[in-house]
Design a protein around this motif. Structure first.
Motif, PDB file in Angstrom:
ATOM      1  N   ASN A   1     -55.799 -10.689 -25.494  1.00 31.34           N
ATOM      2  CA  ASN A   1     -56.409 -11.165 -26.877  1.00 31.34           C
ATOM      3  C   ASN A   1     -56.136 -12.933 -26.615  1.00 31.34           C
ATOM      4  O   ASN A   1     -55.176 -13.262 -25.922  1.00 31.34           O
ATOM      5  CB  ASN A   1     -55.587 -11.254 -28.297  1.00 31.34           C
ATOM      6  CG  ASN A   1     -55.960  -9.701 -28.668  1.00 31.34           C
ATOM      7  OD1 ASN A   1     -54.572  -9.053 -29.152  1.00 31.34           O
ATOM      8  ND2 ASN A   1     -56.885  -9.138 -28.662  1.00 31.34           N
ATOM      9  N   GLY A   2     -57.310 -13.400 -26.815  1.00 30.12           N
ATOM     10  CA  GLY A   2     -57.117 -15.065 -26.832  1.00 30.12           C
ATOM     11  C   GLY A   2     -57.393 -15.282 -25.146  1.00 30.12           C
ATOM     12  O   GLY A   2     -57.110 -16.449 -24.884  1.00 30.12           O
TER      13      GLY A   2
ATOM     14  N   LYS B   1     -62.273 -14.382 -23.643  1.00 29.46           N
ATOM     15  CA  LYS B   1     -63.549 -13.380 -23.144  1.00 29.46           C
ATOM     16  C   LYS B   1     -64.645 -13.492 -24.144  1.00 29.46           C
ATOM     17  O   LYS B   1     -65.758 -13.968 -23.476  1.00 29.46           O
ATOM     18  CB  LYS B   1     -62.911 -11.944 -22.941  1.00 29.46           C
ATOM     19  CG  LYS B   1     -61.669 -11.487 -22.446  1.00 29.46           C
ATOM     20  CD  LYS B   1     -61.445 -10.108 -22.642  1.00 29.46           C
ATOM     21  CE  LYS B   1     -60.877  -9.684 -23.930  1.00 29.46           C
ATOM     22  NZ  LYS B   1     -59.738 -10.221 -24.461  1.00 29.46           N
ATOM     23  N   THR B   2     -64.312 -13.652 -25.346  1.00 32.02           N
ATOM     24  CA  THR B   2     -65.494 -13.916 -26.437  1.00 32.02           C
ATOM     25  C   THR B   2     -66.002 -15.297 -26.071  1.00 32.02           C
ATOM     26  O   THR B   2     -67.214 -15.302 -26.112  1.00 32.02           O
ATOM     27  CB  THR B   2     -64.866 -13.618 -27.718  1.00 32.02           C
ATOM     28  OG1 THR B   2     -64.231 -12.256 -27.837  1.00 32.02           O
ATOM     29  CG2 THR B   2     -65.871 -13.953 -28.892  1.00 32.02           C
ATOM     30  N   SER B   3     -65.261 -16.354 -25.751  1.00 32.91           N
ATOM     31  CA  SER B   3     -65.856 -17.662 -25.571  1.00 32.91           C
ATOM     32  C   SER B   3     -66.983 -17.686 -24.256  1.00 32.91           C
ATOM     33  O   SER B   3     -67.930 -18.121 -24.387  1.00 32.91           O
ATOM     34  CB  SER B   3     -64.616 -18.431 -25.416  1.00 32.91           C
ATOM     35  OG  SER B   3     -63.864 -18.727 -26.433  1.00 32.91           O
TER      36      SER B   3
HETATM   37  N1  LIG Z   1     -64.154 -21.379 -33.057  1.00 34.19           N
HETATM   38  C1  LIG Z   1     -63.058 -21.645 -32.479  1.00 34.19           C
HETATM   39  N2  LIG Z   1     -62.134 -22.657 -32.749  1.00 34.19           N
HETATM   40  C2  LIG Z   1     -60.961 -22.825 -32.295  1.00 34.19           C
HETATM   41  N3  LIG Z   1     -60.517 -22.469 -31.451  1.00 34.19           N
HETATM   42  C3  LIG Z   1     -61.036 -21.043 -30.854  1.00 34.19           C
HETATM   43  C4  LIG Z   1     -62.278 -20.703 -31.620  1.00 34.19           C
HETATM   44  N4  LIG Z   1     -62.640 -19.673 -31.042  1.00 34.19           N
HETATM   45  C5  LIG Z   1     -61.574 -19.119 -30.315  1.00 34.19           C
HETATM   46  N5  LIG Z   1     -60.753 -20.116 -30.138  1.00 34.19           N
HETATM   47  C6  LIG Z   1     -59.765 -19.998 -29.361  1.00 34.19           C
HETATM   48  O1  LIG Z   1     -59.981 -19.907 -27.803  1.00 34.19           O
HETATM   49  C7  LIG Z   1     -58.965 -19.128 -27.403  1.00 34.19           C
HETATM   50  C8  LIG Z   1     -59.774 -18.079 -26.601  1.00 34.19           C
HETATM   51  O2  LIG Z   1     -60.456 -17.229 -27.669  1.00 34.19           O
HETATM   52  P1  LIG Z   1     -61.320 -16.052 -27.367  1.00 34.19           P
HETATM   53  O3  LIG Z   1     -61.802 -15.438 -28.581  1.00 34.19           O
HETATM   54  O4  LIG Z   1     -62.459 -16.500 -26.287  1.00 34.19           O
HETATM   55  O5  LIG Z   1     -60.486 -15.027 -26.684  1.00 34.19           O
HETATM   56  P2  LIG Z   1     -60.851 -13.378 -26.436  1.00 34.19           P
HETATM   57  O6  LIG Z   1     -60.543 -13.078 -24.861  1.00 34.19           O
HETATM   58  O7  LIG Z   1     -62.093 -12.930 -26.769  1.00 34.19           O
HETATM   59  O8  LIG Z   1     -59.477 -12.689 -27.331  1.00 34.19           O
HETATM   60  P3  LIG Z   1     -59.664 -11.205 -28.124  1.00 34.19           P
HETATM   61  O9  LIG Z   1     -59.240 -10.195 -27.118  1.00 34.19           O
HETATM   62  O10 LIG Z   1     -58.719 -11.690 -29.358  1.00 34.19           O
HETATM   63  O11 LIG Z   1     -61.108 -11.282 -28.709  1.00 34.19           O
HETATM   64  C9  LIG Z   1     -57.905 -18.581 -28.249  1.00 34.19           C
HETATM   65  O12 LIG Z   1     -56.833 -19.382 -28.107  1.00 34.19           O
HETATM   66  C10 LIG Z   1     -58.637 -18.832 -29.526  1.00 34.19           C
HETATM   67  O13 LIG Z   1     -57.702 -18.999 -30.572  1.00 34.19           O
END
Ligand SMILES: Nc1ncnc2c1ncn2[C@@H]1O[C@H](COP(=O)(O)OP(=O)(O)OP(=O)(O)O)[C@@H](O)[C@H]1O
Ligand SMILES: [Mg+2]
Lengths: 272, 336
Positions: free
Chosen positions: B53-54, B57-59
């Motif tokens: 998590n975090g 990936k989603t970004s």
């Molecule tokens: N819109 C936003 N504004 C501020 N911070 C963000 C935003 N979206 C994501 N983050 C931060 O950026 C980092 C990466 O988030 P992201 O959602 O890309 O992770 P992830 O790998 O998809 O996690 P997960 O497994 O929880 O889906 C995290 O620290 C998150 O808190």
């Protein structure tokens, strides 16, 4: 796959669909969106009757009652719609697809207009029949033009609200409750707006309902021309200008919203 | 000429500006979501992003599907710069996320799918045939006329999957597509995705997951990502082969109290993960060679820990992750 204006049209039709078809599936609309407004109309009718107001005033009330359906649709449905679409993730899918967001907004407006016309028609027919309203249509062509322009300007305003809502979020939500009653009053839903005097009536004209209803009253009642605020032709011109202004502003804010959403990464995020 | 890479990123970075806590409300803090990501995904590849998590990936996916602007660097999808020419990228891609709640509850499955196909300009005949085909494959055919609000989570996600594949994208982005699904539904979804990708050699899939087994099973190559950085990127087999020289042991012992802290100093112990459990402790050990297990057992016995089970096993992606990040995925999530 279609591109350009064909894609634009497809998008409008598709986004209008849930409004036109989906919304009828919730049967409660018959009660909430036609019966309740009709009760409100009846209340005004009885007051006017008790005061021995001219028969045309009963007609004003019935017409106003039908038109409130559109105003309610604008402030409760149109303006918050994009915000909801963001919440359930639809907005992200709309932005990601090759269509234009403006087509989505137009589809929403046109769909809402159709669905609401159905409700307004029910109120109008019911009211006319129950209270025996004496409509005298002097110029059907002008009446049609006025109605169409009123709808364009009104839903243009709704589109602008939808974009602004999305940008400023819940702070703007309060505005809805604030706008509902004052606009009923200022736009002259139940009486001629001329009675306010020129300055107030002019200020109220920013809401397309005001001039739209004023013009429609002039065109559908025998006493109409005498209670009109401005000449019908002038009102038509102003409504046309309002339409252009609102739709252009909606496009401007929508583009801005999209750019900001992509820069900041906040508007497509469900968590925030 | 078709571009060689379906996805190509150069020094890609993303920083979010977030509002501070109550005291420092007005200040904007920076949160780094991605730093210096360089990835090349050839056309036709099934590519996985694996991270806690975090991790970012989603970004990364949001940048690639034109929903988020990069802060630094650039990204090309199907040969087009996503920030400069999003309109060229959009017709060629689609995305499905886990736990998605898109669509309109009052519309039926078929209507919702039709709706989203329209936004890609698909004509009526093609849309209808593809909806029928895909619903059949995912086993949703008999629900085509059910209102979406009446679907269970699993069925709903199957509908979302169909929505994504309906436009026959060149590149599909799947963000934890099996999130929240039960074993059976996950298996169906994985099966579907695999078959879809295999049906045409030029179809590219980018899948994020934090299920190691899912990445291992599906992906041609996997990038392991943590705290916004890509730590390694290779085929699951190669990643695991790097640990081939190491010995991996799984131990179950009676509850450990305090002993754990000594392990990292034992000779030959490279990484270890301790998971306290119900009445026993589990240990995963990555050792430089088999010999090192002697020292571990000695330490355990001097601390009167009873060994309930000891197994040497083949490396998994989980071990690769532990080796790279220094902790298990579960621990990384807790810390994240
Ligand atoms: N819109 C936003 N504004 C501020 N911070 C963000 C935003 N979206 C994501 N983050 C931060 O950026 C980092 C990466 O988030 P992201 O959602 O890309 O992770 P992830 O790998 O998809 O996690 P997960 O497994 O929880 O889906 C995290 O620290 C998150 O808190
Ligand atoms: Mg994520």
């Amino acid at each position: 796959m279609d591109r350009g204006w064909r894609l634009f049209l497809r998008t409008i039709v598709a986004r209008a669909y849930p409004r036109v078809v989906g919304q009828q599936r919730q049967r409660t609309w018959i009660f909430f969106e036609t019966f309740l407004p009709f009760v409100a109309v009846s209340a005004y009718v009885f007051v006017y009757r008790a005061l021995n107001a001219p028969a045309d005033y009963i007609g004003f009330v019935v017409m106003g009652g039908a038109m409130t359906a559109f105003w309610l649709n604008i402030i409760w449905s149109m303006s918050a719609q994009m915000y909801w679409e963001k919440d359930n993730g639809n907005l992200a899918l709309y932005i990601m697809a090759p269509n234009s967001l403006m087509a989505i907004l137009l589809g929403m407006a046109i769909g809402g207009m159709f669905a609401t016309s159905l409700r307004a028609a029910v109120i109008l027919i019911l009211g006319t029949w129950v209270f025996q309203v004496p409509f005298v249509v002097s110029s059907p062509a002008q009446l049609f033009a006025v109605f169409l322009l009123t709808m364009t300007a009104l839903y243009g305003m709704g589109m602008l609200f939808a974009s602004l809502f999305l940008l400023f979020g819940r702070d703007v939500w309060q505005m809805n409750t604030m706008l509902q009653e004052p606009v009923y009053f200022l736009s002259g839903f139940y009486f001629p707006v001329k009675s306010f005097g020129f300055a107030v009536a002019l200020a109220a004209s920013i809401v397309p309902m005001t001039l739209g209803m004023d013009a429609m009253r002039q065109l559908t009642f025998s006493s109409g021309p005498s209670i009109g605020f401005l000449r019908v032709r002038v009102e038509i011109a102003v409504l046309a200008v309002l339409s252009i202004v609102f739709i252009t502003a909606a496009k401007y804010w929508l583009d801005r919203m999209e750019r900001l959403a992509i820069q900041e990464g906040t508007l497509t995020d469900r968590r925030r | 000429m078709k571009p060689e890479f379906a996805i190509h990123t150069e020094h890609l970075g993303r920083i979010y500006k977030v509002r501070g806590n109550r005291r420092e409300k007005r200040q904007l803090k920076e949160r780094v979501a991605l730093r210096d990501v360089n990835l090349q995904v050839p056309r036709g590849e099934f590519f996985g992003l694996l991270g806690p998590n975090g991790a970012g990936k989603t970004s990364l996916i949001k940048i690639l599907v034109t929903l988020l602007a990069p802060t630094t660097g650039r990204a090309l999808v199907a040969g087009h710069d996503v920030a400069k020419y999003p309109q060229s990228v959009r017709p060629l891609i689609n995305m499905v996320s886990g736990g998605e709640s898109s669509g309109y509850g009052l519309l039926t499955v078929r209507e919702n799918l039709w709706l989203f196909a329209q936004f890609y300009g698909m004509d009526y005949r093609t849309t209808r045939t593809r909806i029928d085909e895909l619903l059949e494959i995912v086993g949703l055919k008999d629900r085509a006329n059910t209102k979406t609000s009446d679907l269970s989570t699993g069925l709903r996600q199957k509908m979302n999957i169909v929505r994504g594949f309906l436009t026959d994208p060149h590149v599909i982005f799947l963000d934890e597509p099996t999130l929240g699904l039960d074993v059976g539904a996950s298996r169906d979804v994985r099966q579907f995705i695999r078959n879809w990708a295999a049906a045409k050699p030029e179809r590219t899939v980018l899948l994020t997951t934090h299920y190691m087994a899912e990445a291992d099973e599906l992906c041609d190559r996997v990038a392991i990502i943590n705290a916004g950085k890509v730590l390694d990127c290779d085929s699951p087999a190669n990643l695991k082969r790097r640990l081939q020289r190491e010995a991996i042991f799984h131990l179950e012992v009676s509850p450990l109290n305090g002993v754990v802290h000594g392990f990292e100093h034992l000779p030959g112990v490279r990484k270890f993960v301790h998971t306290p459990g119900d009445g026993k402790s589990e240990l995963e050990l990555i050792l430089e060679s088999d010999d090192a297990i002697g020292g571990v057992i000695n330490t355990l016995t001097t601390h009167r820990a009873r060994i309930l089970n000891l197994q040497k096993r083949e490396p998994t992606l989980e071990d690769v992750f532990v080796d790279l990040v220094g902790m298990s995925l579960a621990e990384a999530e807790k810390n994240g």
